[in-house]
Motif scaffolding. Structure first.
Motif, mmCIF file in Angstrom:
data_model
loop_
_atom_site.group_PDB
_atom_site.id
_atom_site.type_symbol
_atom_site.label_atom_id
_atom_site.label_comp_id
_atom_site.label_asym_id
_atom_site.label_seq_id
_atom_site.Cartn_x
_atom_site.Cartn_y
_atom_site.Cartn_z
ATOM 1 N N PHE A 89 0.806 -1.222 0.000
ATOM 2 C CA PHE A 89 0.000 0.000 0.000
ATOM 3 C C PHE A 89 0.839 1.273 0.000
ATOM 4 O O PHE A 89 0.376 2.326 0.427
ATOM 5 N N GLY A 90 2.066 1.177 -0.502
ATOM 6 C CA GLY A 90 2.912 2.364 -0.601
ATOM 7 C C GLY A 90 3.161 3.055 0.721
ATOM 8 O O GLY A 90 3.361 4.262 0.764
ATOM 9 N N GLY A 91 3.123 2.287 1.817
ATOM 10 C CA GLY A 91 3.370 2.845 3.137
ATOM 11 C C GLY A 91 2.196 3.598 3.743
ATOM 12 O O GLY A 91 2.310 4.185 4.808
ATOM 13 N N GLN A 92 1.044 3.572 3.073
ATOM 14 C CA GLN A 92 -0.125 4.331 3.520
ATOM 15 C C GLN A 92 -1.140 3.429 4.216
ATOM 16 O O GLN A 92 -1.484 2.356 3.720
ATOM 17 N N LEU A 93 -1.628 3.862 5.358
ATOM 18 C CA LEU A 93 -2.586 3.092 6.145
ATOM 19 C C LEU A 93 -4.002 3.149 5.569
ATOM 20 O O LEU A 93 -4.717 2.142 5.567
ATOM 21 N N ALA A 98 -9.216 0.729 3.778
ATOM 22 C CA ALA A 98 -10.243 0.756 2.726
ATOM 23 C C ALA A 98 -10.339 -0.600 2.030
ATOM 24 O O ALA A 98 -11.442 -1.088 1.761
ATOM 25 N N HIS A 99 -9.207 -1.211 1.767
ATOM 26 C CA HIS A 99 -9.195 -2.530 1.115
ATOM 27 C C HIS A 99 -9.985 -3.544 1.941
ATOM 28 O O HIS A 99 -10.855 -4.243 1.420
ATOM 29 N N PHE A 100 -9.672 -3.636 3.225
ATOM 30 C CA PHE A 100 -10.358 -4.611 4.068
ATOM 31 C C PHE A 100 -11.822 -4.255 4.279
ATOM 32 O O PHE A 100 -12.675 -5.138 4.309
ATOM 33 N N ALA A 101 -12.123 -2.977 4.411
ATOM 34 C CA ALA A 101 -13.513 -2.559 4.620
ATOM 35 C C ALA A 101 -14.379 -2.893 3.408
ATOM 36 O O ALA A 101 -15.554 -3.225 3.549
ATOM 37 N N ALA A 112 -17.666 1.336 15.008
ATOM 38 C CA ALA A 112 -17.634 2.218 16.180
ATOM 39 C C ALA A 112 -16.215 2.309 16.742
ATOM 40 O O ALA A 112 -15.759 3.403 17.122
ATOM 41 N N ARG A 113 -15.496 1.180 16.805
ATOM 42 C CA ARG A 113 -14.119 1.190 17.304
ATOM 43 C C ARG A 113 -13.215 2.024 16.397
ATOM 44 O O ARG A 113 -12.362 2.763 16.885
ATOM 45 N N LEU A 114 -13.399 1.894 15.092
ATOM 46 C CA LEU A 114 -12.600 2.693 14.161
ATOM 47 C C LEU A 114 -12.896 4.184 14.331
ATOM 48 O O LEU A 114 -11.980 5.013 14.317
ATOM 49 N N LYS A 115 -14.162 4.526 14.509
ATOM 50 C CA LYS A 115 -14.530 5.929 14.722
ATOM 51 C C LYS A 115 -13.899 6.471 16.007
ATOM 52 O O LYS A 115 -13.398 7.599 16.034
ATOM 53 N N ARG A 116 -13.930 5.659 17.080
ATOM 54 C CA ARG A 116 -13.306 6.086 18.335
ATOM 55 C C ARG A 116 -11.804 6.272 18.157
ATOM 56 O O ARG A 116 -11.224 7.243 18.655
ATOM 57 N N LEU A 117 -11.167 5.351 17.434
ATOM 58 C CA LEU A 117 -9.735 5.458 17.194
ATOM 59 C C LEU A 117 -9.409 6.731 16.417
ATOM 60 O O LEU A 117 -8.476 7.468 16.756
ATOM 61 N N ILE A 118 -10.172 7.013 15.386
ATOM 62 C CA ILE A 118 -9.948 8.219 14.591
ATOM 63 C C ILE A 118 -10.141 9.467 15.452
ATOM 64 O O ILE A 118 -9.350 10.413 15.379
#
Length: 126
Positions: A89-93, A98-101, A112-118
């Protein structure tokens, strides 16, 4: 830091040491050989590879050789994760997430966990 990439097979030896601390070769064989279907010679070969890579070190104690970690699990996970990001992924998270989602449905709890993390990362960045 190790002087070479740790293979998947070598990581099984590392997992045993991360889980239980310093171990003898026989203890490592008991931990990993049955579940992997490996013989003692295979495990000892992997131990020697890890010694050469400086991921572990040996020490004589009580008439036997005991193996100690030179690499913490968190450092290993960081290095492996960054390698995956760099290669795919060129070093980009963001493209990784997005790929997995897009490939597998995220549960409402995961979203919800991803939103909290962001939100937490956003707060830290301020």
């Amino acid at each position: 830091m190790p002087s070479g990439r740790i293979s998947a097979a070598e990581s099984r030896i590392m997992e045993a040491l991360w889980a239980r601390g310093p171990l003898s070769a026989d203890e490592i064989v008991q931990d990993v050989a049955p579940e992997q279907g490996w013989g003692a010679a295979t495990v000892k070969t992997l131990i020697n590879r890890l010694l050469k890579k400086q991921a572990i070190r040996s020490e004589r104690a009580g008439g036997r050789t005991v193996y100690h970690l030179q690499l913490e699990r968190d450092d290993y996970v960081t290095e492996e994760s960054q390698g995956l990001l760099d290669r795919l992924f060129g070093g980009q998270l963001t493209p990784l997430v997005a790929h997995f989602a897009r490939r597998q449905a995220l549960s409402p709890e995961e979203i919800a966990r991803l939103k909290r993390l962001i939100a937490e990362l956003d707060e830290e960045a301020r």
